[in-house]
Design a protein around this motif. Structure first.
Motif, PDB file in Angstrom:
ATOM      1  N   LEU A 144      -5.823  -1.604  -5.416  1.00 50.27           N
ATOM      2  CA  LEU A 144      -5.838  -2.860  -4.477  1.00 50.27           C
ATOM      3  C   LEU A 144      -7.000  -3.491  -4.273  1.00 50.27           C
ATOM      4  N   GLU A 160      -3.176   5.459   0.325  1.00 49.90           N
ATOM      5  CA  GLU A 160      -3.950   4.421   0.543  1.00 49.90           C
ATOM      6  C   GLU A 160      -4.063   4.092   1.773  1.00 49.90           C
ATOM      7  N   LYS A 161      -3.473   4.039   2.486  1.00 50.38           N
ATOM      8  CA  LYS A 161      -3.181   3.816   4.076  1.00 50.38           C
ATOM      9  C   LYS A 161      -3.896   4.817   4.931  1.00 50.38           C
ATOM     10  N   GLU A 168     -10.862   4.043  -2.327  1.00 47.64           N
ATOM     11  CA  GLU A 168     -10.099   3.604  -1.374  1.00 47.64           C
ATOM     12  C   GLU A 168     -10.459   3.976   0.171  1.00 47.64           C
ATOM     13  N   MET A 207       0.886  -1.265  -0.008  1.00 47.76           N
ATOM     14  CA  MET A 207      -0.047  -0.153   0.119  1.00 47.76           C
ATOM     15  C   MET A 207       0.711   1.185  -0.060  1.00 47.76           C
TER      16      MET A 207
END
Ligand code: GLC
Length: 696
Positions: free
Chosen positions: A72, A16-17, A45, A12
């Motif tokens: 992802l 994104e985190k 996301e 990631m």
């Protein structure tokens, strides 16, 4: 799961985190107290969304974006406030506590989970387990009363009901213990305000329910609005919850609670608020837009570390994996009939309502109404749907609710004639309905007077300076009393009420709380005698506002024989544990397996209870302990165990309390250290006190 979490995390980006640590609302926001910018464009996301719909279609569409348009494909977790039911609405939690039936509450929570998960919700912001001792605070309705152990037992029961053994199942959801911590101590019952909580009180009163809920496996917690401060408290959110208790899920803030650190004077701006909250151990930001807007620069400035971000994201992903969201990101589409009001769900609603109801008074056995042929059913709660749902009623509809009058009509068909009169509205100060009510009373053999609160008078942002019912309702009762017929007062409310003026007017008083969709028949069943009431109060009813706060587990006075009010009694009107039955329960002598005991030894207490009356009943035995001398002063008594059993007429049942000396006789200090001192202790059941000598 750990391998998958680490693998995914390693792929990631920071952006994104960060988005995994944010929760936005989606669609209309049905909590009027939460003013928040409605999110027009949901990023694919995003970590979590609050879901306000009752079917999974919208969820599946948004989830599809997350799965297919993001790099992802990390599924979103959808949360919602299903507090006492999703569409099949159960009694408010304060009422449920009065049932003293954790197994039944667990079943009700399992139904809530089934209805929520099948409707697109993976996570409920429940159970609310804030010990509360001030009934002016509207949120007493949402928790399980004034006792720490009681809140803990129902916390664990709720977690089991929501999550089951495996919360990836299609009828299970993640639980959320809230509001961590001490929100119930809101000064003078005003919501969102300062809470003065010493370390000693934090440990001996407020933390126990959370410890029991975490031990039961609660996936998440929600941080609180109050300033101790709830949402930036490293001691509670990291040292206790993570380091001591080993909680491996995550904490979501309450709505805007991170931003509110500004209002509380802790942070100068949202960026600072983000640092305080995140460094304290708060993983997810509900609608403050503090983390999404500031976390990246805070990492770049070194004010928070990538390792911290990773640990927080790990916790969120862990819960998503445990919920099975990666395997099954979409909710199967079903019909409403398949999802809601299943027959067994309605039975649970009726049983829980019945067992939540508390018979407070029954002068001269006026109840049950076996010999009354003409019953006047009067008052603003008699033909009322909406207010019987109570605060936080999820997707309940007033048309789902069986109204009290209709419950009476069904129950007494062929037995008695009913006549309805509104009498007065809940609070509008006009008496034009009085005459019709008085006429119905003159016609009747007995008046069933249904009074109470509007559902908006309790719950969030619903503090009241007075816990008395509106003047107009008391006046109606006074006028009805003059007609000279017996009055059975039925109360629909979300908090303990001030009843000292209504009590003398009423021959009987039945507290039915806000009983949800299926409370009318149980209420009527109690009045007809078909059901024997078994509820007992989980929160004290003060004699009057002036006594607040008043609760059973108070510390001892230095002069127990004086210091009382000079103008009114210092006793509550109805104490914790009060509740009448139609039968009589005779308690035997409490016996102990030993009267002297050493640390580490086993000890058990037993008492027999005989139903000496003519009808079957349910009885709850409350086991208290007291420790007259201790290096930290202790409450006059503390509830440590309770058990409810059905006892047939003439039958005797044994109630047994297996005492864990550390857990049940020990105490905790202001550092959370449990200790057990040699000396004398007492086991208390009703008015019996049996001594135990603990030696080293
Ligand atoms: C509210 C409540 C909290 C609820 C949350 C989401 O302000 O304090 O109990 O879960 O926001 O609706």
């Amino acid at each position: 799961i750990e391998k998958r979490v680490d693998d995914l995390l390693s792929r990631m980006t920071l952006e994104e985190k960060i988005l995994q640590l944010n929760q936005y609302t989606m669609g209309r926001n049905n909590n009027v107290n939460n003013i928040g910018e409605e999110v027009k464009k949901v990023p694919a996301e995003i970590g979590s969304l609050i879901y306000y719909d009752t079917n999974p279609t919208l969820r599946n569409n948004v989830q599809k974006k997350a799965m297919e348009e993001s790099r992802l494909g990390i599924p979103i977790i959808f949360g919602y406030d299903a507090i006492h039911g999703f569409r099949t609405v159960y009694p408010i939690s304060l009422g449920q506590a009065c049932s003293w039936n954790p197994e039944l509450v667990e079943k009700a929570c399992a139904v809530t989970a089934q209805e929520a998960r099948m409707s697109g919700v993976d996570w409920t912001f429940s159970p609310m387990i804030d010990v509360a001792r001030d009934p002016r605070w509207g949120r007493v309705a949402e928790g399980y009363g004034e006792d720490p152990y009681t809140n803990g037992v129902f916390a664990a029961a709720s977690v089991r009901g929501y999550q089951g053994d495996d919360m990836s199942a299609e009828d299970r959801i993640a639980a959320c213990l809230k509001h961590y911590i001490g929100y119930g101590a809101s000064e003078a019952g005003r919501d969102y305000v300062y809470t003065e909580i010493s370390r000693q009180t934090l440990w001996d009163t407020y933390l126990l329910p959370y410890e029991m809920g975490v031990k039961a496996g609660a996936a998440t917690l929600m941080s609180s609005f109050n300033d101790i401060p709830g949402s930036a408290n490293h001691y509670t959110m990291t040292e206790i919850l993570k380091e001591r208790w080993g909680h491996d899920g995550f904490i979501v803030s309450d709505w805007g609670a991170i931003e509110q650190l500004k209002n509380q004077g802790l942070a100068a701006n949202k960026k600072e608020a983000a640092v305080y909250a995140f460094n304290a151990g708060l993983e997810m930001d509900m609608m403050s837009h503090a983390y999404d807007r500031h976390m990246k620069e805070l990492v770049e400035e070194g004010k928070i570390t990538m390792a911290q971000v990773d640990e927080s994201v790990r916790r969120v992903l862990r819960v998503k994996f445990r919920l099975g969201l990666f395997e099954r990101p979409y909710t199967p589409v079903t019909s409403e009939k398949e999802r809601f009001f299943r027959p067994q769900s309605m039975d649970i609603a009726a049983q829980l309502a019945a067992e939540s109801m508390v018979l407070l008074k029954n002068e001269n056995q006026i109840l049950p109404l076996t010999d009354k042929k003409k019953i006047a059913v009067v008052g603003p709660m008699a033909k009322n749907g909406w207010d019987l749902l109570g605060s936080w009623c999820g997707h309940g509809k007033d048309t789902d609710v069986v109204m009290l009058y209709n419950g009476m009509a069904t129950e007494f068909v062929g037995k008695a004639e009913l006549r309805y009169a509104l009498g007065c509205r809940t609070q509008a100060d006009n008496r034009k309905g009085f005459e019709e009510a008085l006429e119905a009373a003159r016609w009747s053999d007995v008046v069933v007077l249904c009074l109470g609160e509007m559902m908006t008078w309790s719950g969030e942002n619903a503090s009241r300076s007075s816990i008395a019912l509106p003047q107009i309702q008391e006046e109606l009762a006074k006028e009805l009393k003059k007609v000279g017929k017996p009055i059975v007062l039925v109360l629909v409310n979300g908090r303990p009420l001030e009843l000292n003026r209504l009590e003398p007017i009423s021959d009987a008083i039945l507290e039915i709380w806000q009983p949800g969709v299926n409370g009318a028949l149980p209420m009527a069943g109690i009045l007809s005698g078909r059901i024997n009431p078994s509820g007992k109060l989980a929160m004290t009813f003060p004699y009057s506002n002036g006594q607040i706060p008043i609760y059973y587990n108070r510390r001892k006075s230095g002069r127990g024989h004086q210091g009382f009010y000079k103008d009114i009694t210092s006793d509550p009107l109805y104490p914790f544990g009060h509740g009448l039955s139609y039968t009589e329960f005779k308690y035997g002598v409490v016996t102990l397996s030993a009267s002297k005991v050493k640390r580490g030894e086993k000890l058990s207490a037993e008492v027999t209870v005989t139903n000496t009356g003519k009808r079957d009943g349910l009885e709850t035995v409350h086991w208290f302990i007291s420790d007259p001398y201790c290096s930290i002063t202790r409450p006059v008594k503390e509830l440590k165990y309770f058990e409810k059993q059905s006892i047939k007429a003439g039958e005797t049942k044994i109630f047994r309390f297996d005492i864990d000396l550390e857990r049940d006789l020990g105490f905790v200090d202001g550092n959370g250290k449990r200790f057990l001192e040699a000396g004398e202790y007492y086991i208390q059941v009703k008015d019996q006190k049996v001594k135990i000598e603990l030696t080293d």
